[in-house]
Motif scaffolding. Structure first.
Motif, PDB file in Angstrom:
ATOM      1  N   SER A   8       0.840  -1.201   0.000  1.00 44.45           N
ATOM      2  CA  SER A   8       0.000   0.000   0.000  1.00 44.45           C
ATOM      3  C   SER A   8       0.873   1.249   0.000  1.00 44.45           C
ATOM      4  O   SER A   8       2.048   1.209   0.395  1.00 44.45           O
ATOM      5  CB  SER A   8      -0.944   0.001   1.204  1.00 44.45           C
ATOM      6  OG  SER A   8      -0.199  -0.033   2.392  1.00 44.45           O
ATOM      7  N   LYS A   9       0.274   2.336  -0.476  1.00 41.92           N
ATOM      8  CA  LYS A   9       1.011   3.601  -0.571  1.00 41.92           C
ATOM      9  C   LYS A   9       0.040   4.763  -0.458  1.00 41.92           C
ATOM     10  O   LYS A   9      -1.039   4.742  -1.056  1.00 41.92           O
ATOM     11  CB  LYS A   9       1.721   3.673  -1.945  1.00 41.92           C
ATOM     12  CG  LYS A   9       2.396   4.990  -2.248  1.00 41.92           C
ATOM     13  CD  LYS A   9       3.633   5.173  -1.420  1.00 41.92           C
ATOM     14  CE  LYS A   9       4.241   6.551  -1.554  1.00 41.92           C
ATOM     15  NZ  LYS A   9       5.193   6.818  -0.447  1.00 41.92           N
ATOM     16  N   SER A  10       0.403   5.746   0.330  1.00 45.86           N
ATOM     17  CA  SER A  10      -0.358   7.000   0.312  1.00 45.86           C
ATOM     18  C   SER A  10       0.646   8.146   0.315  1.00 45.86           C
ATOM     19  O   SER A  10       1.775   8.001   0.802  1.00 45.86           O
ATOM     20  CB  SER A  10      -1.306   7.083   1.509  1.00 45.86           C
ATOM     21  OG  SER A  10      -0.597   6.851   2.689  1.00 45.86           O
ATOM     22  N   PHE A  11       0.254   9.244  -0.297  1.00 43.45           N
ATOM     23  CA  PHE A  11       1.101  10.437  -0.309  1.00 43.45           C
ATOM     24  C   PHE A  11       0.539  11.435   0.689  1.00 43.45           C
ATOM     25  O   PHE A  11      -0.678  11.651   0.737  1.00 43.45           O
ATOM     26  CB  PHE A  11       1.112  11.078  -1.701  1.00 43.45           C
ATOM     27  CG  PHE A  11       1.874  10.267  -2.710  1.00 43.45           C
ATOM     28  CD1 PHE A  11       3.263  10.201  -2.675  1.00 43.45           C
ATOM     29  CD2 PHE A  11       1.204   9.573  -3.700  1.00 43.45           C
ATOM     30  CE1 PHE A  11       3.964   9.453  -3.605  1.00 43.45           C
ATOM     31  CE2 PHE A  11       1.908   8.819  -4.638  1.00 43.45           C
ATOM     32  CZ  PHE A  11       3.289   8.765  -4.590  1.00 43.45           C
ATOM     33  N   THR A  12       1.412  12.037   1.490  1.00 41.13           N
ATOM     34  CA  THR A  12       0.993  13.113   2.386  1.00 41.13           C
ATOM     35  C   THR A  12       1.410  14.431   1.742  1.00 41.13           C
ATOM     36  O   THR A  12       2.589  14.635   1.443  1.00 41.13           O
ATOM     37  CB  THR A  12       1.669  12.960   3.771  1.00 41.13           C
ATOM     38  OG1 THR A  12       1.357  11.656   4.257  1.00 41.13           O
ATOM     39  CG2 THR A  12       1.165  13.999   4.753  1.00 41.13           C
ATOM     40  N   LEU A  13       0.427  15.277   1.453  1.00 40.18           N
ATOM     41  CA  LEU A  13       0.708  16.538   0.753  1.00 40.18           C
ATOM     42  C   LEU A  13       0.961  17.628   1.793  1.00 40.18           C
ATOM     43  O   LEU A  13       0.043  18.311   2.249  1.00 40.18           O
ATOM     44  CB  LEU A  13      -0.465  16.877  -0.174  1.00 40.18           C
ATOM     45  CG  LEU A  13      -0.858  15.736  -1.136  1.00 40.18           C
ATOM     46  CD1 LEU A  13      -2.071  16.111  -1.962  1.00 40.18           C
ATOM     47  CD2 LEU A  13       0.308  15.372  -2.046  1.00 40.18           C
ATOM     48  N   HIS A  14       2.232  17.757   2.191  1.00 40.33           N
ATOM     49  CA  HIS A  14       2.587  18.672   3.287  1.00 40.33           C
ATOM     50  C   HIS A  14       2.288  20.123   2.949  1.00 40.33           C
ATOM     51  O   HIS A  14       2.005  20.923   3.829  1.00 40.33           O
ATOM     52  CB  HIS A  14       4.076  18.510   3.629  1.00 40.33           C
ATOM     53  CG  HIS A  14       4.391  17.145   4.144  1.00 40.33           C
ATOM     54  ND1 HIS A  14       4.041  16.732   5.405  1.00 40.33           N
ATOM     55  CD2 HIS A  14       4.981  16.076   3.553  1.00 40.33           C
ATOM     56  CE1 HIS A  14       4.421  15.474   5.587  1.00 40.33           C
ATOM     57  NE2 HIS A  14       4.992  15.047   4.461  1.00 40.33           N
ATOM     58  N   ASN A  15       2.341  20.463   1.660  1.00 41.97           N
ATOM     59  CA  ASN A  15       2.079  21.851   1.278  1.00 41.97           C
ATOM     60  C   ASN A  15       0.584  22.087   1.027  1.00 41.97           C
ATOM     61  O   ASN A  15       0.181  23.135   0.547  1.00 41.97           O
ATOM     62  CB  ASN A  15       2.912  22.239   0.045  1.00 41.97           C
ATOM     63  CG  ASN A  15       2.627  21.341  -1.134  1.00 41.97           C
ATOM     64  OD1 ASN A  15       1.895  20.368  -0.994  1.00 41.97           O
ATOM     65  ND2 ASN A  15       3.202  21.661  -2.284  1.00 41.97           N
ATOM     66  N   GLN A  16      -0.244  21.077   1.311  1.00 40.97           N
ATOM     67  CA  GLN A  16      -1.698  21.252   1.142  1.00 40.97           C
ATOM     68  C   GLN A  16      -2.411  20.798   2.415  1.00 40.97           C
ATOM     69  O   GLN A  16      -3.319  19.960   2.391  1.00 40.97           O
ATOM     70  CB  GLN A  16      -2.195  20.484  -0.081  1.00 40.97           C
ATOM     71  CG  GLN A  16      -1.614  21.056  -1.378  1.00 40.97           C
ATOM     72  CD  GLN A  16      -2.182  20.373  -2.610  1.00 40.97           C
ATOM     73  OE1 GLN A  16      -3.382  20.376  -2.831  1.00 40.97           O
ATOM     74  NE2 GLN A  16      -1.296  19.782  -3.389  1.00 40.97           N
ATOM     75  N   GLY A  17      -1.944  21.357   3.540  1.00 40.73           N
ATOM     76  CA  GLY A  17      -2.583  21.089   4.821  1.00 40.73           C
ATOM     77  C   GLY A  17      -2.400  19.670   5.318  1.00 40.73           C
ATOM     78  O   GLY A  17      -3.162  19.197   6.163  1.00 40.73           O
ATOM     79  N   ALA A  19      -2.872  16.926   3.669  1.00 42.03           N
ATOM     80  CA  ALA A  19      -3.874  15.998   3.126  1.00 42.03           C
ATOM     81  C   ALA A  19      -3.211  14.673   2.760  1.00 42.03           C
ATOM     82  O   ALA A  19      -2.095  14.666   2.234  1.00 42.03           O
ATOM     83  CB  ALA A  19      -4.528  16.610   1.893  1.00 42.03           C
ATOM     84  N   VAL A  20      -3.877  13.570   3.078  1.00 49.68           N
ATOM     85  CA  VAL A  20      -3.331  12.248   2.772  1.00 49.68           C
ATOM     86  C   VAL A  20      -4.097  11.666   1.590  1.00 49.68           C
ATOM     87  O   VAL A  20      -5.325  11.632   1.579  1.00 49.68           O
ATOM     88  CB  VAL A  20      -3.452  11.312   4.000  1.00 49.68           C
ATOM     89  CG1 VAL A  20      -2.970   9.901   3.640  1.00 49.68           C
ATOM     90  CG2 VAL A  20      -2.621  11.858   5.149  1.00 49.68           C
ATOM     91  N   LEU A  21      -3.334  11.267   0.561  1.00 47.88           N
ATOM     92  CA  LEU A  21      -3.918  10.750  -0.679  1.00 47.88           C
ATOM     93  C   LEU A  21      -3.583   9.261  -0.792  1.00 47.88           C
ATOM     94  O   LEU A  21      -2.454   8.909  -1.132  1.00 47.88           O
ATOM     95  CB  LEU A  21      -3.309  11.542  -1.838  1.00 47.88           C
ATOM     96  CG  LEU A  21      -3.835  11.331  -3.245  1.00 47.88           C
ATOM     97  CD1 LEU A  21      -5.251  11.861  -3.373  1.00 47.88           C
ATOM     98  CD2 LEU A  21      -2.905  12.037  -4.241  1.00 47.88           C
ATOM     99  N   PRO A  22      -4.531   8.355  -0.491  1.00 47.72           N
ATOM    100  CA  PRO A  22      -4.223   6.935  -0.674  1.00 47.72           C
ATOM    101  C   PRO A  22      -4.217   6.601  -2.161  1.00 47.72           C
ATOM    102  O   PRO A  22      -5.173   6.921  -2.858  1.00 47.72           O
ATOM    103  CB  PRO A  22      -5.378   6.207   0.040  1.00 47.72           C
ATOM    104  CG  PRO A  22      -6.333   7.253   0.483  1.00 47.72           C
ATOM    105  CD  PRO A  22      -5.925   8.573  -0.075  1.00 47.72           C
ATOM    106  N   VAL A  23      -3.146   6.026  -2.672  1.00 44.02           N
ATOM    107  CA  VAL A  23      -3.080   5.736  -4.109  1.00 44.02           C
ATOM    108  C   VAL A  23      -2.986   4.247  -4.414  1.00 44.02           C
ATOM    109  O   VAL A  23      -3.205   3.845  -5.550  1.00 44.02           O
ATOM    110  CB  VAL A  23      -1.910   6.480  -4.814  1.00 44.02           C
ATOM    111  CG1 VAL A  23      -2.131   7.973  -4.794  1.00 44.02           C
ATOM    112  CG2 VAL A  23      -0.576   6.118  -4.210  1.00 44.02           C
ATOM    113  N   MET A  24      -2.674   3.425  -3.410  1.00 40.82           N
ATOM    114  CA  MET A  24      -2.523   2.000  -3.695  1.00 40.82           C
ATOM    115  C   MET A  24      -2.836   1.179  -2.443  1.00 40.82           C
ATOM    116  O   MET A  24      -2.483   1.592  -1.337  1.00 40.82           O
ATOM    117  CB  MET A  24      -1.080   1.745  -4.140  1.00 40.82           C
ATOM    118  CG  MET A  24      -0.896   0.426  -4.833  1.00 40.82           C
ATOM    119  SD  MET A  24       0.720   0.341  -5.595  1.00 40.82           S
ATOM    120  CE  MET A  24       0.525   1.476  -6.949  1.00 40.82           C
TER     121      MET A  24
END
Ligand SMILES: Nc1ncnc2c1ncn2[C@@H]1O[C@H](COP(=O)(O)OP(=O)(O)OP(=O)(O)O)[C@@H](O)[C@H]1O
Length: 227
Positions: A8-17, A19-24
């Protein structure tokens, strides 16, 4: 040779508050020695993300990525560096090199790092550059000023210099003419014949059909599909 389990993988968008984006989620596949598996799925489905996790550039949130007996999802950076030197090759779409290093050295470097005799390493590099139709007058020059297609061929020559047991290919035939595309497909077939396990992204459908033994659609690994 390559075995991915419940990745599994999620991206944490530090420059957008933050926000955690689960992608896999729940990703799994295997690539046996001598086999080429192609990743498919529409743009944004996660093909590049999966490749970057196998290469060790993106950290997995969970699961396992076995390459040989090393789990890249849990490996130390020094283990990943060693794996890249000895076991796992990666042909990305773009060449990244230190300026002013001659092309022949760029291609021979992976072999020199492994302690190969310098003359033998350069002979192997010369053979690959010749097969990929890079004119000999360019071999002593840095590839930084080469055309896009020439740089891609230098990158491919470098990627195939050491016969790695496992190989990642990101669009290896993109922007190549028919003659060089054929050379690259033959190099891939030769790598399979010597037992390399290959995981690749091929937008070139005819190339994919020719070299891939199986296709894996990463759309099945999107978090909603896996839920
Ligand atoms: N570094 C990153 N930070 C945040 N989100 C990312 C990052 N890299 C990828 N993503 C997101 O992850 C998802 C999968 O992207 P990825 O590039 O892996 O898709 P792809 O299947 O390779 O697409 P393409 O065929 O267009 O190259 C996309 O929604 C993308 O926006």
């Amino acid at each position: 040779m390559i075995r991915i389990e419940n990745l599994s993988k999620s991206f944490t968008l530090h420059n957008q508050g933050g926000a955690v984006l689960p992608v896999m989620a729940g990703a799994g596949l295997t690539v046996a020695p001598g086999e080429c598996v192609g990743l498919t799925g529409q743009s944004g489905a996660g093909k590049s993300t999966l490749m970057r996790m196998v290469w060790g550039n993106y950290l997995a949130a969970g699961g396992h990525i076995w390459v040989g007996d090393l789990d890249i999802a849990r490996a130390e950076p020094r283990q990943i560096i060693r794996l890249r030197r000895e076991t796992l090759g990666y042909v990305s779409q773009f060449l990244r090199v230190v300026p002013r290093v001659p092309t022949i050295e760029v291609v021979a470097e992976p072999l020199l790092q492994l302690g190969t005799d310098p003359a033998a390493a350069r002979a192997r590099a010369a053979d690959l550059l010749a097969r990929l139709n890079i004119p000999e007058r360019l071999w002593a020059l840095s590839p930084t000023t080469f055309s896009g297609g020439e740089q891609q061929r230098v990158n491919i020559a470098r990627g195939f210099a050491h016969p790695c047991p496992a190989l990642l290919l990101d669009e290896p035939t993109a922007s190549l003419d028919a003659v060089n595309r054929e050379v690259v497909l033959t190099l891939i077939e030769e790598a399979k014949a010597r037992g390399a396990a290959i995981l690749g992204i091929f937008h070139d459908e005819a190339a994919r059909a020719r070299v891939c033994d199986r296709l894996v659609d990463v759309t099945g690994f999107t978090p909603q599909a896996a839920a």
